[in-house]
Write a protein that holds these residues in place. Structure first.
Motif, PDB file in Angstrom:
ATOM      1  N   LEU A  85     -22.586  38.387  48.827  1.00 18.62           N
ATOM      2  CA  LEU A  85     -21.996  39.304  47.759  1.00 18.62           C
ATOM      3  C   LEU A  85     -20.796  39.930  48.336  1.00 18.62           C
ATOM      4  O   LEU A  85     -19.698  40.025  47.381  1.00 18.62           O
ATOM      5  N   ILE A  86     -20.547  40.456  49.529  1.00 16.08           N
ATOM      6  CA  ILE A  86     -19.451  40.957  50.041  1.00 16.08           C
ATOM      7  C   ILE A  86     -18.371  39.968  50.224  1.00 16.08           C
ATOM      8  O   ILE A  86     -17.069  40.301  49.963  1.00 16.08           O
ATOM      9  N   ARG A  87     -18.735  38.592  50.365  1.00 15.88           N
ATOM     10  CA  ARG A  87     -17.334  37.705  50.504  1.00 15.88           C
ATOM     11  C   ARG A  87     -16.905  37.654  49.175  1.00 15.88           C
ATOM     12  O   ARG A  87     -15.628  37.041  48.830  1.00 15.88           O
ATOM     13  N   MET A  88     -17.447  38.032  48.067  1.00 11.24           N
ATOM     14  CA  MET A  88     -16.730  37.663  46.720  1.00 11.24           C
ATOM     15  C   MET A  88     -16.030  38.976  46.266  1.00 11.24           C
ATOM     16  O   MET A  88     -16.362  40.141  46.592  1.00 11.24           O
ATOM     17  N   ASN A  89     -14.654  38.498  46.012  1.00  8.17           N
ATOM     18  CA  ASN A  89     -13.657  39.573  45.917  1.00  8.17           C
ATOM     19  C   ASN A  89     -14.010  40.290  44.425  1.00  8.17           C
ATOM     20  O   ASN A  89     -13.328  39.773  43.471  1.00  8.17           O
ATOM     21  N   THR A  90     -14.473  41.551  44.387  1.00  2.63           N
ATOM     22  CA  THR A  90     -15.045  42.139  43.071  1.00  2.63           C
ATOM     23  C   THR A  90     -14.240  43.370  43.102  1.00  2.63           C
ATOM     24  O   THR A  90     -14.535  44.273  42.399  1.00  2.63           O
ATOM     25  N   VAL A  91     -12.974  43.513  43.608  1.00  2.00           N
ATOM     26  CA  VAL A  91     -12.173  44.690  43.436  1.00  2.00           C
ATOM     27  C   VAL A  91     -11.769  44.727  41.644  1.00  2.00           C
ATOM     28  O   VAL A  91     -11.804  43.824  41.272  1.00  2.00           O
ATOM     29  N   SER A  92     -12.009  46.084  41.456  1.00  2.00           N
ATOM     30  CA  SER A  92     -11.990  46.459  39.909  1.00  2.00           C
ATOM     31  C   SER A  92     -10.950  45.815  39.122  1.00  2.00           C
ATOM     32  O   SER A  92     -11.115  45.611  37.866  1.00  2.00           O
ATOM     33  N   ALA A  93     -10.315  45.455  39.753  1.00  2.00           N
ATOM     34  CA  ALA A  93      -8.696  44.719  38.870  1.00  2.00           C
ATOM     35  C   ALA A  93      -9.118  43.230  38.850  1.00  2.00           C
ATOM     36  O   ALA A  93      -8.186  42.482  38.022  1.00  2.00           O
ATOM     37  N   ASN A  94     -10.145  42.530  39.349  1.00  2.00           N
ATOM     38  CA  ASN A  94     -10.454  41.273  39.576  1.00  2.00           C
ATOM     39  C   ASN A  94     -11.753  41.101  38.629  1.00  2.00           C
ATOM     40  O   ASN A  94     -12.463  42.072  38.182  1.00  2.00           O
ATOM     41  N   SER A  95     -11.940  39.752  38.425  1.00  2.00           N
ATOM     42  CA  SER A  95     -13.325  39.574  37.761  1.00  2.00           C
ATOM     43  C   SER A  95     -14.575  39.751  38.545  1.00  2.00           C
ATOM     44  O   SER A  95     -14.277  39.372  39.676  1.00  2.00           O
ATOM     45  N   ASN A  96     -15.592  39.838  38.112  1.00  2.00           N
ATOM     46  CA  ASN A  96     -16.746  39.901  39.011  1.00  2.00           C
ATOM     47  C   ASN A  96     -17.796  38.787  38.426  1.00  2.00           C
ATOM     48  O   ASN A  96     -19.090  38.922  38.910  1.00  2.00           O
ATOM     49  N   LEU A  97     -17.379  37.865  37.776  1.00  2.00           N
ATOM     50  CA  LEU A  97     -18.136  36.838  36.906  1.00  2.00           C
ATOM     51  C   LEU A  97     -18.929  35.894  38.268  1.00  2.00           C
ATOM     52  O   LEU A  97     -19.866  35.427  37.865  1.00  2.00           O
ATOM     53  N   ALA A  98     -17.820  35.758  39.270  1.00  2.00           N
ATOM     54  CA  ALA A  98     -18.847  34.958  40.135  1.00  2.00           C
ATOM     55  C   ALA A  98     -19.937  35.460  40.870  1.00  2.00           C
ATOM     56  O   ALA A  98     -20.966  34.857  40.819  1.00  2.00           O
ATOM     57  N   LEU A  99     -19.914  36.702  40.945  1.00  2.00           N
ATOM     58  CA  LEU A  99     -21.180  37.521  41.550  1.00  2.00           C
ATOM     59  C   LEU A  99     -22.409  37.726  40.657  1.00  2.00           C
ATOM     60  O   LEU A  99     -23.435  37.346  40.729  1.00  2.00           O
ATOM     61  N   ILE A 100     -21.688  37.872  39.213  1.00  2.00           N
ATOM     62  CA  ILE A 100     -22.752  37.895  38.361  1.00  2.00           C
ATOM     63  C   ILE A 100     -23.575  36.756  37.821  1.00  2.00           C
ATOM     64  O   ILE A 100     -24.776  36.523  37.743  1.00  2.00           O
TER      65      ILE A 100
ATOM     66  N   ALA B  31     -14.061  43.185  27.127  1.00  2.00           N
ATOM     67  CA  ALA B  31     -13.264  42.738  25.669  1.00  2.00           C
ATOM     68  C   ALA B  31     -12.800  41.189  25.989  1.00  2.00           C
ATOM     69  O   ALA B  31     -12.697  40.496  25.050  1.00  2.00           O
ATOM     70  N   ASP B  32     -12.305  41.091  27.233  1.00  2.00           N
ATOM     71  CA  ASP B  32     -11.476  39.915  27.315  1.00  2.00           C
ATOM     72  C   ASP B  32     -12.649  38.950  28.194  1.00  2.00           C
ATOM     73  O   ASP B  32     -11.884  37.557  28.813  1.00  2.00           O
ATOM     74  N   LYS B  33     -13.750  39.174  28.224  1.00  2.00           N
ATOM     75  CA  LYS B  33     -14.671  38.369  28.867  1.00  2.00           C
ATOM     76  C   LYS B  33     -14.491  37.915  30.286  1.00  2.00           C
ATOM     77  O   LYS B  33     -14.940  36.905  30.797  1.00  2.00           O
ATOM     78  N   THR B  34     -13.714  38.809  31.010  1.00  2.00           N
ATOM     79  CA  THR B  34     -13.359  38.493  32.540  1.00  2.00           C
ATOM     80  C   THR B  34     -14.551  39.284  33.457  1.00  2.00           C
ATOM     81  O   THR B  34     -14.457  38.968  34.688  1.00  2.00           O
ATOM     82  N   LYS B  35     -15.312  40.083  32.654  1.00  2.00           N
ATOM     83  CA  LYS B  35     -16.300  40.816  33.674  1.00  2.00           C
ATOM     84  C   LYS B  35     -17.536  40.818  32.841  1.00  2.00           C
ATOM     85  O   LYS B  35     -17.677  40.981  31.382  1.00  2.00           O
ATOM     86  N   ALA B  36     -18.721  40.950  33.437  1.00  2.00           N
ATOM     87  CA  ALA B  36     -19.912  41.321  32.713  1.00  2.00           C
ATOM     88  C   ALA B  36     -20.816  42.230  33.623  1.00  2.00           C
ATOM     89  O   ALA B  36     -20.747  42.386  34.657  1.00  2.00           O
ATOM     90  N   ASN B  37     -21.772  42.708  32.804  1.00  2.00           N
ATOM     91  CA  ASN B  37     -22.974  43.342  33.534  1.00  2.00           C
ATOM     92  C   ASN B  37     -24.131  42.197  33.283  1.00  2.00           C
ATOM     93  O   ASN B  37     -24.098  41.453  32.540  1.00  2.00           O
TER      94      ASN B  37
ATOM     95  N   TYR C  30     -19.983  46.490  35.648  1.00  2.00           N
ATOM     96  CA  TYR C  30     -18.970  46.287  36.119  1.00  2.00           C
ATOM     97  C   TYR C  30     -18.056  47.419  35.732  1.00  2.00           C
ATOM     98  O   TYR C  30     -18.362  48.608  35.145  1.00  2.00           O
ATOM     99  N   ASP C  31     -16.880  47.812  36.636  1.00  2.00           N
ATOM    100  CA  ASP C  31     -15.899  48.810  36.267  1.00  2.00           C
ATOM    101  C   ASP C  31     -16.389  50.284  36.592  1.00  2.00           C
ATOM    102  O   ASP C  31     -15.966  51.179  35.954  1.00  2.00           O
ATOM    103  N   GLU C  32     -17.459  50.474  37.648  1.00  2.18           N
ATOM    104  CA  GLU C  32     -17.699  51.824  37.688  1.00  2.18           C
ATOM    105  C   GLU C  32     -16.840  52.357  38.426  1.00  2.18           C
ATOM    106  O   GLU C  32     -16.501  53.574  38.288  1.00  2.18           O
ATOM    107  N   GLU C  33     -16.195  51.902  39.453  1.00  2.37           N
ATOM    108  CA  GLU C  33     -15.213  52.578  40.210  1.00  2.37           C
ATOM    109  C   GLU C  33     -13.902  53.169  39.473  1.00  2.37           C
ATOM    110  O   GLU C  33     -13.090  53.889  39.969  1.00  2.37           O
ATOM    111  N   VAL C  34     -13.866  52.711  38.350  1.00  2.00           N
ATOM    112  CA  VAL C  34     -12.413  52.813  37.607  1.00  2.00           C
ATOM    113  C   VAL C  34     -12.914  53.759  36.326  1.00  2.00           C
ATOM    114  O   VAL C  34     -11.921  54.065  35.515  1.00  2.00           O
TER     115      VAL C  34
END
Length: 391
Positions: A19-34, A54-60, A140-144
């Motif tokens: 999971l750490i290897r996946m770059n899920t900085v808030s500006a990026n998509s988290n879909l690979a991890l999800i 809204a733009d389907k780039t991130k998911a819970n 997603y997007d807890e940090e922001v």
């Protein structure tokens, strides 16, 4: 007390590294991890509910282990991390390494290790004793601004799922936390009227008007420090207010038309940040008549950046007692940082914050979590799998 805690299993540790290897900085998509977690659970026959931005780039992701059992306990974590731009890391933040009894990498403490520990125990939760379901809720997007979790909870409610309790695995050194302050951030945009600086009576100076509102904010902050009843246990036992950014002006000899500043309130669980914001807005509005006598278009506009409610549980809550028992702790604590706990609590779900690692390491260069903490978290998961009742 915890000297006999074993190191984490190789399976759990490798999941954390993945999971750490996946770059899920808030500006990026988290879909690979999800999608990775979704596929891990699908291999066990567990379906996942995804809710998107809204733009389907991130998911819970929300998943239930133990379909048919009474709705039970949520294990909750956020998938996004903060960036590391400009930080003096001694290794690649996305290349997690174990050294000196510590797992290094961005998100190791905050909070991918907890998510990995939960997922590593999915099969055990499926086939073990709890008479209630275990739910995974990864946002997603807890940090922001804790944006994603609101959609997750709404979807959960639409599905008729009513959990008994929620354990949020933010880094508390495995000591259950039962309170934190809220974080309310706003932007104030000031419109004045520009003029040559030799003709100031024909202008409305946006910077000066902003300064009057900032002065009011500072007065409020001093009032909290002077007058607010203390809430002992917090590093700062009263509410705070501060300005974080200011922008305005184009030249020394031009009265500025526009200015903008960003500020925040961090309110005690016993205070009301929205009332604080209303007081500041009212002060700004009291300045507008004089501004508009010079320029009808002048005034203030406020925008909400984020509103993360404070959290207040109780030592006697069943979920608090459960977390203490599973963590081998008699203590509880309060934390200075914001989490999604207040949002779950406001949705009617009893909540506690308890996870591996320390917030001191979170967001820092060479972020790490100790293997001892991961071992304690793994023991926590084992205990949860064998739990017969809440509390």
């Amino acid at each position: 007390m915890h000297s006999t805690i074993a190191a984490p299993s190789s399976r759990a540790l490798e999941l954390a590294r993945t999971l750490i290897r996946m770059n899920t900085v808030s500006a990026n998509s988290n879909l690979a991890l999800i999608h990775f977690i979704r596929d891990e659970l699908a291999g066990l026959g567990v379906a996942s509910r995804l809710t998107f931005n809204a733009d389907k780039t991130k998911a819970n992701l929300f998943a239930t282990l133990g379909e048919g059992k009474p709705a039970g306990i949520i294990l909750s974590g956020h998938t996004d991390t903060v960036p590391w731009d400009g930080q003096a890391w001694t290794a690649d933040p996305l290349d997690p390494v174990v050294r000196d009894g510590k797992l290094f990498g961005r998100g190791s403490a905050d909070m991918k290790s907890f998510i990995a520990m939960a997922v590593a125990h999915a099969e055990r939760f499926l086939h073990s004793a709890p008479p209630f379901a275990i739910h995974f809720a990864f946002s997603y997007d807890e940090e922001v601004g804790c944006f994603g979790v609101r959609h997750l909870i709404a979807d959960m409610r639409d599905a008729g799922i009513e959990p008994l309790a929620c354990i949020i695995g933010e880094p508390t050194s495995m000591v259950p936390a039962i309170a934190h302050k809220g974080v309310y951030r706003y932007r104030c945009c000031v419109r004045g009227k520009e003029a040559h600086s030799s003709l100031t009576p024909q202008s409305v100076n946006a910077i000066e008007m902003a300064a009057r509102v900032i002065g009011k904010l500072r007065d409020m902050a001093e009032g909290f420090e002077r007058d607010e009843p203390r809430y002992e246990g917090f590093d700062v036992p009263y509410s705070t207010a501060s300005v974080g950014q200011f922008h305005g002006g184009i030249a020394d000899n031009v009265v500025p038309r526009d200015a903008e500043f960003r500020y925040e309130f961090r309110d005690l669980p016993t205070a009301d940040a929205r009332a604080m914001q209303a007081e500041l807005v009212a002060h700004a509005q009291s300045l507008e008549p004089a501004m508009r006598r010079v320029a009808p278009e002048a005034g203030f506009r406020f925008e909400t950046i984020c509103e993360i409610p404070s959290f207040l549980g109780a030592p006697g809550d069943s979920v608090t007692r459960l977390a203490q028992r599973l963590a081998g702790e008699t203590r509880t604590t309060q934390v200075a940082f914001g989490t999604e706990a207040g949002i779950f609590k406001n949705a009617g779900i009893a909540t506690v914050v308890c996870g591996p690692g320390s917030i001191v390491q979170a967001h820092q260069p060479d972020e790490y979590v100790t293997l001892e903490q991961l071992g304690r978290c793994e023991a926590f998961m084992h205990g949860l799998a064998g739990t017969r009742e809440l509390g």
